[in-house]
Motif scaffolding. Structure first.
Motif, short mmCIF file in Angstrom:
data_model
loop_
_atom_site.label_atom_id
_atom_site.label_comp_id
_atom_site.label_asym_id
_atom_site.label_seq_id
_atom_site.Cartn_x
_atom_site.Cartn_y
_atom_site.Cartn_z
N ARG A 105 38.76 52.23 32.69
CA ARG A 105 38.24 53.57 32.43
C ARG A 105 38.20 53.90 30.94
O ARG A 105 37.25 54.54 30.46
CB ARG A 105 39.12 54.60 33.17
N TRP A 106 39.21 53.45 30.18
CA TRP A 106 39.35 53.90 28.79
C TRP A 106 39.05 52.85 27.74
O TRP A 106 39.01 53.17 26.54
CB TRP A 106 40.76 54.47 28.58
N PHE A 107 38.83 51.60 28.15
CA PHE A 107 38.44 50.60 27.18
C PHE A 107 37.14 50.96 26.46
O PHE A 107 37.05 50.82 25.23
CB PHE A 107 38.31 49.21 27.83
N PRO A 108 36.09 51.43 27.16
CA PRO A 108 34.86 51.80 26.45
C PRO A 108 35.09 52.86 25.37
O PRO A 108 34.46 52.81 24.31
CB PRO A 108 33.94 52.32 27.56
N TYR A 109 36.01 53.78 25.64
CA TYR A 109 36.26 54.84 24.65
C TYR A 109 36.93 54.29 23.40
O TYR A 109 36.47 54.53 22.28
CB TYR A 109 37.12 55.95 25.28
N VAL A 110 38.04 53.56 23.57
CA VAL A 110 38.78 53.09 22.39
C VAL A 110 37.97 52.04 21.62
O VAL A 110 38.04 51.98 20.38
CB VAL A 110 40.16 52.54 22.79
N ALA A 111 37.19 51.23 22.32
CA ALA A 111 36.35 50.23 21.64
C ALA A 111 35.24 50.91 20.84
O ALA A 111 34.98 50.54 19.68
CB ALA A 111 35.74 49.27 22.66
N SER A 112 34.59 51.90 21.44
CA SER A 112 33.54 52.65 20.74
C SER A 112 34.12 53.41 19.55
O SER A 112 33.50 53.49 18.49
CB SER A 112 32.84 53.63 21.70
N LEU A 113 35.32 53.96 19.73
CA LEU A 113 35.98 54.70 18.67
C LEU A 113 36.27 53.79 17.48
O LEU A 113 36.02 54.15 16.32
CB LEU A 113 37.28 55.32 19.19
N MET A 114 36.78 52.60 17.75
CA MET A 114 37.08 51.66 16.68
C MET A 114 35.82 51.26 15.92
O MET A 114 35.79 51.26 14.69
CB MET A 114 37.77 50.41 17.26
#
Length: 280
Positions: A105-114
């Motif tokens: 669920r949250w990998f796309p968010y933290v990857a996009s954020l980085m």
């Protein structure tokens, strides 16, 4: 190397000629936000400023990199670069901070954020005609990073802050989640510990926003100061010193660009993961 820089600057200033300070130069003025396109909706000020323009550009470049690098074949250089970014985001950021049940669920968010913060930081060291000022009608070239604005880094931190507590309540329920903020301690000490724990939750906003803002702001002010020396002292003897010092510092800043993006994404993953499993 720093001693060599100081020594070279001293010798350059000792050269006869226009070695006395002249003119005025204030690097902080480069970070002032002026309205380029005024947009006011009642009390809301939605005007387009330099920071907004760089955010738009950073968003476009991030999307382009995602499409170009992540959709290519891994056998070529483009695909290899995309796989490297993906691997760092997954193994070093998501898996280290998020529980396994929340990675999907949250990998796309933290990857996009980085990737987004990395792109914005990197754009800050590329001279672009996005300063809001013109020379004979032509936009002047400038060096600026949107992350050197506290409002930008605070907005990113607020998104992580909201997601953190939303997930904590969603997975644990409000009672269990907020109860996890109260540690096991003698009751007389709870009156001191609980307020500190609540304060610590809000201190995360400072931990995320100020770290990124301060590093990028300090780096850009130092670079602009190096470049401004030649105009202040009006001595060509300073050119080698300015070039040497700028190249040396740019080497450090390029490393800082990646580290700050990684730290922001890693801390976001840790905060969200600790809210999902507060017992850990």
């Amino acid at each position: 190397m720093k001693r060599l820089t100081v020594l070279a600057a001293t010798l350059a200033l000792a050269v006869p000629g226009n070695a006395f300070a002249r003119g005025e130069f204030d690097p902080s003025k480069e970070f002032e936000q002026h309205e380029w396109i005024p947009i006011h909706l009642g009390p809301l000020d939605l005007s387009v400023t330099k920071a907004v323009a760089y955010l738009w550009l950073g968003t476009a470049v991030t999307i382009m990199l995602g499409l170009v690098l992540m959709r290519g074949k891994t056998l070529n250089r483009r695909g290899t670069a995309g796989e490297l970014i993906y691997d760092v985001a997954q193994t070093q950021v998501a898996e280290q901070g998020l529980p396994s049940k929340a990675i999907g669920r949250w990998f796309p968010y933290v990857a996009s954020l980085m990737l987004f913060i990395f792109v914005i930081n990197l754009l800050g060291f590329i001279p672009l005609p996005l300063t809001g000022e013109t020379w004979h009608g032509v936009p002047t070239w400038g060096i600026y990073a949107a992350t050197s604005s506290l409002s930008v880094t605070l907005a990113l931190a607020l998104i992580t802050f909201a997601f953190t507590h939303f997930e904590g309540i969603r997975w644990n329920g409000p009672v269990r989640y907020f109860k996890s903020w109260i540690p096991e301690a003698p009751k007389p000490l709870l009156g001191l510990i609980v307020p500190l724990e609540i304060l610590g939750q809000f201190m995360r906003l400072i931990s995320l926003s100020v770290r990124l803002f301060a590093n990028m702001l300090a780096g850009h002010i130092l670079i602009l100061t190096f470049l401004g020396l030649i105009f202040i002292f009006q001595s060509l003897a300073l050119i080698p010193v300015v070039v040497f010092a700028t190249i040396f510092y740019l080497f450090e800043v390029v490393i800082v660009v990646g580290i700050q993006a990684f730290i922001f994404a890693a801390l976001s993953a840790i905060y969200i993961g600790s809210a999902i499993e507060p017992e850990h």
